[in-house]
Scaffold this motif. Structure first.
Motif, PDB file in Angstrom:
ATOM      1  N   PHE A 280       0.812  -1.207   0.000  1.00 33.84           N
ATOM      2  CA  PHE A 280       0.000   0.000   0.000  1.00 33.84           C
ATOM      3  C   PHE A 280       0.852   1.266   0.000  1.00 33.84           C
ATOM      4  N   GLY A 281       1.923   1.292   0.787  1.00 31.60           N
ATOM      5  CA  GLY A 281       2.771   2.482   0.827  1.00 31.60           C
ATOM      6  C   GLY A 281       3.353   2.809  -0.539  1.00 31.60           C
ATOM      7  N   PHE A 282       3.798   1.763  -1.259  1.00 36.78           N
ATOM      8  CA  PHE A 282       4.340   1.969  -2.601  1.00 36.78           C
ATOM      9  C   PHE A 282       3.232   2.468  -3.538  1.00 36.78           C
ATOM     10  N   GLN A 283       2.050   1.861  -3.434  1.00 37.19           N
ATOM     11  CA  GLN A 283       0.927   2.313  -4.260  1.00 37.19           C
ATOM     12  C   GLN A 283       0.625   3.792  -4.039  1.00 37.19           C
ATOM     13  N   ALA A 284       0.675   4.210  -2.783  1.00 38.46           N
ATOM     14  CA  ALA A 284       0.338   5.603  -2.472  1.00 38.46           C
ATOM     15  C   ALA A 284       1.277   6.561  -3.188  1.00 38.46           C
ATOM     16  N   TRP A 285       2.583   6.252  -3.168  1.00 45.46           N
ATOM     17  CA  TRP A 285       3.544   7.131  -3.842  1.00 45.46           C
ATOM     18  C   TRP A 285       3.346   7.115  -5.352  1.00 45.46           C
ATOM     19  N   ILE A 286       3.103   5.927  -5.906  1.00 46.80           N
ATOM     20  CA  ILE A 286       2.858   5.827  -7.353  1.00 46.80           C
ATOM     21  C   ILE A 286       1.601   6.601  -7.731  1.00 46.80           C
ATOM     22  N   PHE A 287       0.548   6.437  -6.937  1.00 45.97           N
ATOM     23  CA  PHE A 287      -0.696   7.137  -7.211  1.00 45.97           C
ATOM     24  C   PHE A 287      -0.496   8.644  -7.200  1.00 45.97           C
ATOM     25  N   LEU A 288       0.203   9.152  -6.203  1.00 45.90           N
ATOM     26  CA  LEU A 288       0.405  10.596  -6.095  1.00 45.90           C
ATOM     27  C   LEU A 288       1.257  11.123  -7.242  1.00 45.90           C
ATOM     28  N   GLY A 289       2.319  10.397  -7.592  1.00 48.47           N
ATOM     29  CA  GLY A 289       3.176  10.828  -8.689  1.00 48.47           C
ATOM     30  C   GLY A 289       2.428  10.904 -10.004  1.00 48.47           C
ATOM     31  N   CYS A 290       1.643   9.852 -10.299  1.00 46.63           N
ATOM     32  CA  CYS A 290       0.867   9.848 -11.548  1.00 46.63           C
ATOM     33  C   CYS A 290      -0.248  10.889 -11.508  1.00 46.63           C
ATOM     34  N   THR A 291      -0.878  11.021 -10.352  1.00 38.72           N
ATOM     35  CA  THR A 291      -1.998  11.951 -10.245  1.00 38.72           C
ATOM     36  C   THR A 291      -1.569  13.391 -10.501  1.00 38.72           C
ATOM     37  N   LEU A 292      -0.397  13.758 -10.034  1.00 38.19           N
ATOM     38  CA  LEU A 292       0.078  15.120 -10.290  1.00 38.19           C
ATOM     39  C   LEU A 292       0.200  15.388 -11.784  1.00 38.19           C
ATOM     40  N   ALA A 293       0.720  14.409 -12.525  1.00 38.56           N
ATOM     41  CA  ALA A 293       0.862  14.575 -13.971  1.00 38.56           C
ATOM     42  C   ALA A 293      -0.494  14.631 -14.659  1.00 38.56           C
TER      43      ALA A 293
ATOM     44  N   TYR B  39      -7.540   9.590 -19.355  1.00 42.72           N
ATOM     45  CA  TYR B  39      -7.069   8.279 -19.804  1.00 42.72           C
ATOM     46  C   TYR B  39      -5.964   7.758 -18.894  1.00 42.72           C
ATOM     47  N   GLY B  40      -5.059   8.648 -18.455  1.00 38.28           N
ATOM     48  CA  GLY B  40      -3.983   8.232 -17.556  1.00 38.28           C
ATOM     49  C   GLY B  40      -4.511   7.686 -16.242  1.00 38.28           C
ATOM     50  N   PHE B  41      -5.546   8.331 -15.687  1.00 40.42           N
ATOM     51  CA  PHE B  41      -6.142   7.813 -14.453  1.00 40.42           C
ATOM     52  C   PHE B  41      -6.660   6.387 -14.663  1.00 40.42           C
ATOM     53  N   LEU B  42      -7.336   6.162 -15.790  1.00 43.79           N
ATOM     54  CA  LEU B  42      -7.915   4.848 -16.059  1.00 43.79           C
ATOM     55  C   LEU B  42      -6.859   3.802 -16.366  1.00 43.79           C
ATOM     56  N   ARG B  43      -5.782   4.205 -17.012  1.00 42.98           N
ATOM     57  CA  ARG B  43      -4.766   3.246 -17.441  1.00 42.98           C
ATOM     58  C   ARG B  43      -3.737   2.949 -16.348  1.00 42.98           C
ATOM     59  N   PHE B  44      -3.447   3.933 -15.498  1.00 39.30           N
ATOM     60  CA  PHE B  44      -2.386   3.761 -14.501  1.00 39.30           C
ATOM     61  C   PHE B  44      -2.917   3.713 -13.071  1.00 39.30           C
ATOM     62  N   CYS B  45      -3.563   4.787 -12.620  1.00 39.50           N
ATOM     63  CA  CYS B  45      -3.876   4.917 -11.194  1.00 39.50           C
ATOM     64  C   CYS B  45      -4.829   3.840 -10.696  1.00 39.50           C
ATOM     65  N   LEU B  46      -5.962   3.659 -11.373  1.00 46.67           N
ATOM     66  CA  LEU B  46      -6.970   2.739 -10.866  1.00 46.67           C
ATOM     67  C   LEU B  46      -6.505   1.286 -10.855  1.00 46.67           C
ATOM     68  N   PRO B  47      -5.973   0.737 -11.962  1.00 43.41           N
ATOM     69  CA  PRO B  47      -5.613  -0.684 -11.934  1.00 43.41           C
ATOM     70  C   PRO B  47      -4.276  -0.981 -11.252  1.00 43.41           C
ATOM     71  N   ILE B  48      -3.320  -0.070 -11.303  1.00 38.91           N
ATOM     72  CA  ILE B  48      -1.992  -0.336 -10.734  1.00 38.91           C
ATOM     73  C   ILE B  48      -1.966  -0.040  -9.246  1.00 38.91           C
ATOM     74  N   ALA B  49      -2.730   0.933  -8.797  1.00 35.52           N
ATOM     75  CA  ALA B  49      -2.741   1.306  -7.383  1.00 35.52           C
ATOM     76  C   ALA B  49      -4.174   1.322  -6.856  1.00 35.52           C
ATOM     77  N   PRO B  50      -4.848   0.159  -6.807  1.00 37.02           N
ATOM     78  CA  PRO B  50      -6.267   0.148  -6.416  1.00 37.02           C
ATOM     79  C   PRO B  50      -6.494   0.548  -4.964  1.00 37.02           C
ATOM     80  N   GLU B  51      -5.642   0.084  -4.050  1.00 37.85           N
ATOM     81  CA  GLU B  51      -5.820   0.463  -2.648  1.00 37.85           C
ATOM     82  C   GLU B  51      -5.608   1.959  -2.450  1.00 37.85           C
ATOM     83  N   ALA B  52      -4.588   2.489  -3.082  1.00 32.56           N
ATOM     84  CA  ALA B  52      -4.336   3.932  -2.983  1.00 32.56           C
ATOM     85  C   ALA B  52      -5.480   4.714  -3.622  1.00 32.56           C
ATOM     86  N   THR B  53      -6.056   4.175  -4.681  1.00 31.48           N
ATOM     87  CA  THR B  53      -7.202   4.835  -5.306  1.00 31.48           C
ATOM     88  C   THR B  53      -8.347   4.981  -4.318  1.00 31.48           C
TER      89      THR B  53
END
Length: 539
Positions: free
Chosen positions: A210-223, A262-276
């Motif tokens: 989960f901790g790793f997901q959170a960082w990935i989610f935040l990094g992608c979300t900013l972009a 599209y980035g949210f759908l392709r990266f954030c939701l499936p790669i970091a579901p708990e962080a989502t």
């Protein structure tokens, strides 16, 4: 890797053709000398690309969530880096939106662009390749390369062919987008270090802590939040829209803003579901703020182009709201809203470019009482204005209805707040129509001497080129408004699969602690987020 892919079922590599056609056309176009030849060539290349993309829709298998028309070739084997491209139900409609909007960008530039036409057509075609590349990439690094490849051409389009404040607008666009891209690149590198893979479907199936997901989610979300753009990262958009040439505004509104969703759908939701799920209340809250603030700011504008620019912030707020409601109706509504916004707002920017060519002003106070002088212009303005605020029977009504239905079914207060944005949209679009169509006039539109047409006479109505451009988009306003089923069918299985991926990721993680945290955060943000139902029950 094989289980995710359906290799290209056609006799030729259709996706590579779509990527290479505009790029090759850009290079060949440098050989033409006259502006007319450049325009004809640019139009021919973009139309050829649009026609070449049609099999993606006609031959698309709607019964599977696998990626289709896939091409896989070794690129850098030492790094496990492959050239792998394909489409699924989430990306295929966005590719088609791109290929069919680009010929309209050439048409609306026919008399608008008056200098350096060779370079303009070159930039236009390079942007098309980059945008298609983002939607078809199944490799994170390839995705990032195409993502960045859009940056310089769009910067040049604003900086060279933009308005009086083009330097400010182009630099602001570049800095915002580039800053977001740095965080995105850091996330891609982190994913590779963690898994040794750049292959997006494999990353979706990986169970990250989960901790790793959170960082990935935040990094992608900013972009992605910059690209959408979401409040408070939206301030670059009005400046870029106002200063960009008509084609630049159409590309930004119709296609580039969709890259964030599209980035949210392709990266954030499936790669970091708990962080989502963890950050969901904040993203829903920011989406509501974007909807309401975008509408409120649009309501106060006197510059027509700035009004439509701020309206995009509100309309794209419905996209992110639908995505982060995390149910099928919301995500389908968000995807359809991306398509509909591209059609409607692109058409509105074309209309603004048309009137600017005639009056040399974008102020509502100058462009008044056009009904008697430009009845065809007013007809199309009325159609796309009604579509913009979701009038029943138009395309935007369907997508906004789905998002609102999803909101009311899960969090009624969220739906009620989103309704405020719909009311604001009706207010600012009706205000625009009232001013431009029915305001008092002496028959010359109250133009100053330098704001009339070339001879100071009554303004000329639409020509055949302009009628054809707007009529093409009008078809989709009513087709999707009355019969959206073909588009919904294309995305249905892929959306279901995406929700299954999120649920699987949640079941694999520390769900109980997450639910407690979700509820705890939710109570602090808005009182509707108080459910303690396990996430899986919400699908």
């Amino acid at each position: 890797m094989e289980q995710y892919l359906i290799y290209n079922q056609l006799s030729y590599p259709i996706i590579s053709v779509l990527l290479l056609l505009p790029l090759a056309g850009a290079l060949v176009g440098l050989l033409f000398k006259s502006d007319k030849a450049q325009l004809l060539w640019g139009f021919a290349v973009t139309v050829a690309t649009a026609l070449a993309s049609l099999p993606l829709f006609t031959q698309f298998d709607r019964s599977t969530a696998q990626y289709q028309f896939v091409e896989l070739r070794n690129w850098l084997p030492a790094l496990g880096l492959d050239y792998v491209v394909g489409v699924d139900g989430i990306s295929v409609l966005l590719v088609l939106l791109t290929t069919f909007v680009m010929p309209l960008c050439v048409l609306c530039s026919w008399s608008y662009i008056k200098e350096r036409m060779r370079e303009f057509i070159f930039v236009l075609l390079v942007i098309e390749t980059a945008m298609i590349g983002v939607f078809v990439s199944l490799n994170t690094l390839l995705f990032f390369l195409f993502w960045e490849a859009m940056l310089i051409p769009m910067y040049l389009m604003i900086a060279i062919w933009g308005g009086p404040r083009k330097d400010y607008a182009s630099i602001k666009y570049f800095l915002y987008t580039f800053a977001g891209s740095i965080f995105f690149l850091a996330s891609i590198i982190a994913l590779y270090v963690q898994t040794g893979s750049f292959f997006i479907p494999e990353l979706m199936d990986h169970n990250f802590a989960f901790g790793f997901q959170a960082w990935i989610f935040l990094g992608c979300t900013l972009a992605f939040a910059v690209k959408v753009p979401m409040f408070p990262l939206h301030t670059w958009l009005p400046a870029a829209h106002v200063e960009a040439p008509t084609a630049g505004s159409v590309i930004l509104a119709s296609i580039m803003l969709k890259l964030g969703g599209y980035g949210f759908l392709r990266f954030c939701l499936p790669i970091a579901p708990e962080a989502t799920w963890y950050f969901m209340p904040w993203l829903i809250g920011l989406s509501l703020v974007s909807i309401i603030v975008g509408g409120y700011l649009a309501l106060g504008q006197s510059d027509i182009k700035k009004l439509i620019a701020y309206s995009s912030v509100g309309h794209m707020g419905f996209v992110t709201l639908g995505i982060f409601l995390l149910n099928a109706q919301g995500i389908k509504g968000a995807m359809l809203q991306m398509i509909n916004h591209g059609i409607t707002t692109g058409a509105l920017f074309i209309l603004i470019g048309i009137i600017y060519e005639r009056t040399h002003s974008r102020e509502m106070s100058v462009n008044r009482a056009l009904g008697a002088m430009m009845p065809l212009f007013v007809l199309f303005l009325g159609i796309f204005s009604l579509s913009s605020f979701g009038f029943p029977g138009t395309n935007s009504f369907v997508s906004e209805f789905l998002v609102l239905l999803a909101a009311f079914s899960k969090y009624p207060l969220v739906g009620a707040l989103a309704i405020v944005g719909a009311i604001l949209a009706a207010a600012y679009m009706l205000r625009l129509l009232q001013s431009m169509v029915w305001a008092d006039s002496d028959g010359h539109g109250h133009h100053d001497d330098d704001h009339g047409d070339d001879h100071g006479h009554v303004l000329k109505d639409l020509n055949a080129r302009e009628i054809g451009t707007l009529s093409f988009l009008t078809i989709f306003v009513f087709w999707i408004g009355f019969y959206p089923t073909p588009l919904l069918d294309v995305m249905d299985v892929s959306v279901t699969h995406l929700l299954d991926q999120i649920e699987t990721g949640m079941n694999a993680g520390g769900k109980e602690g997450l639910i407690y945290t979700l509820t705890d955060w939710s109570n602090k943000v808005v009182n509707i987020f108080t459910t303690t139902t396990p996430p899986a029950a919400n699908f």
